[in-house]
Design an enzyme around this catalytic site. Structure first.
Site, PDB file in Angstrom:
ATOM      1  N   SER A  98     -19.720  41.361 -11.287  1.00 53.32           N
ATOM      2  CA  SER A  98     -20.093  42.880 -10.647  1.00 53.32           C
ATOM      3  C   SER A  98     -21.062  42.991  -9.423  1.00 53.32           C
ATOM      4  O   SER A  98     -20.620  42.433  -8.698  1.00 53.32           O
ATOM      5  CB  SER A  98     -20.709  43.771 -11.803  1.00 53.32           C
ATOM      6  OG  SER A  98     -21.017  44.986 -11.423  1.00 53.32           O
ATOM      7  N   ASP A 235     -17.457  44.663  -7.911  1.00 54.62           N
ATOM      8  CA  ASP A 235     -16.048  44.824  -8.186  1.00 54.62           C
ATOM      9  C   ASP A 235     -15.551  46.095  -8.198  1.00 54.62           C
ATOM     10  O   ASP A 235     -14.544  46.397  -9.043  1.00 54.62           O
ATOM     11  CB  ASP A 235     -16.254  44.369  -9.870  1.00 54.62           C
ATOM     12  CG  ASP A 235     -17.060  44.953 -10.670  1.00 54.62           C
ATOM     13  OD1 ASP A 235     -17.994  45.651 -10.240  1.00 54.62           O
ATOM     14  OD2 ASP A 235     -16.958  44.996 -11.894  1.00 54.62           O
ATOM     15  N   ASP A 237     -16.473  49.143  -9.297  1.00 53.21           N
ATOM     16  CA  ASP A 237     -16.461  50.248 -10.658  1.00 53.21           C
ATOM     17  C   ASP A 237     -17.844  50.975 -10.541  1.00 53.21           C
ATOM     18  O   ASP A 237     -17.989  51.819 -11.446  1.00 53.21           O
ATOM     19  CB  ASP A 237     -16.500  49.443 -11.964  1.00 53.21           C
ATOM     20  CG  ASP A 237     -17.596  48.518 -12.226  1.00 53.21           C
ATOM     21  OD1 ASP A 237     -18.374  48.246 -11.338  1.00 53.21           O
ATOM     22  OD2 ASP A 237     -17.781  48.074 -13.401  1.00 53.21           O
TER      23      ASP A 237
END
Length: 261
Positions: A98, A235, A237
């Protein structure tokens, strides 16, 4: 080597080669189909230097358990969730750390309907299985195949896209997975920076929650008189916003706006 260090509240994550390594990933892959009662596992990954090795080890574990791997290649984390839900998978893994620095990697696990698997809903059981379970390969090994969900995911996102023609937009992709989709979604009118994928994150750490990582986007907005700035994490998100004056908008305010909407 202590793979226990890598099991966290919401995912499996740490410095690859220190907190966990390929043998740990193999075990995770082996026991995952049993944990989630799945005969096929969807797998996506980011562009970190260790991601190909983690992918190979994960596939080796999953297939040795007799389950099949369906790879969607490099993608954003939400793409994995989308594909899990729409393609009827009971297990999926996104290989990513992430917003962490480049030397980190990890595994985000979800189950049927793309529900996240965290420490209270399965990761603790998986940790126990990896620590105490015996790996006995299945008689018939699983297969690895590829699936392309990119077009379907873009179509899914476009149905929520408002008319942006009057907005002057700046986008910082943080050299992360947002680079894969953002231009097809928003077009060529926005001004993009750090829009080539590079898992070493050469320009700034891929964590937009840290305001110093938004410095270049703030300059871009101010210097070009833009209306808004968007910055994604590694990533894709998470997204943070810069206002028309180049100020960082606290994410809880964005959450309040979304709740009202």
């Amino acid at each position: 080597m202590n793979s226990m260090k890598a099991f966290k509240a919401y995912d499996i994550r740490g410095v690859y080669g220190r907190d966990f390594e390929s043998s740990d990933v193999r075990k995770i892959g082996f026991f995952l189909p049993k944990l989630l009662n799945a005969d096929r596992v969807l797998v996506g990954r980011d562009d970190r230097a260790s991601s190909p090795e983690v992918f190979e080890a994960l596939c080796d574990g999953i297939t040795s358990a007799g389950a099949d791997v369906v790879s969607i290649g490099q993608c954003t984390t939400p793409t994995v969730y989308f594909a899990t839900a729409t393609q009827g998978f009971d297990a999926a893994v996104m290989i990513t750390a992430s917003h962490n620095p480049p030397k980190y990697n990890g595994l985000k696990v979800c189950k049927t309907s793309a529900l996240p698997v965290d420490y209270s809903t399965g990761l603790s059981d998986l940790e126990t299985m990896c620590a105490e379970g015996v790996v006995v390969p299945a008689e018939k090994r699983g297969t690895v195949s590829e699936m392309d969900v990119r077009g379907g995911y873009l179509d899914f996102l476009r149905q929520y896209l408002p008319d942006l023609s009057k907005l002057k937009i700046g986008v910082d992709c943080s050299n992360g997975m947002a680079c894969l989709l953002i231009k097809e979604l928003l077009g060529n009118k926005p001004q993009y920076i750090y829009d080539d994928i590079d898992g070493t994150f050469p320009n700034h750490p891929p964590n937009p929650l840290e305001e110093e990582n938004c410095a270049e986007l703030k300059e871009l907005v101010k210097d070009n008189g833009l209306d808004i700035g968007l910055i994604f994490d590694g990533d894709a998100d998470r997204v943070m916003f810069i206002d028309e004056q180049g100020r960082f908008v606290q994410p809880d305010l964005i959450t309040a706006v979304l709740a009202e909407y």
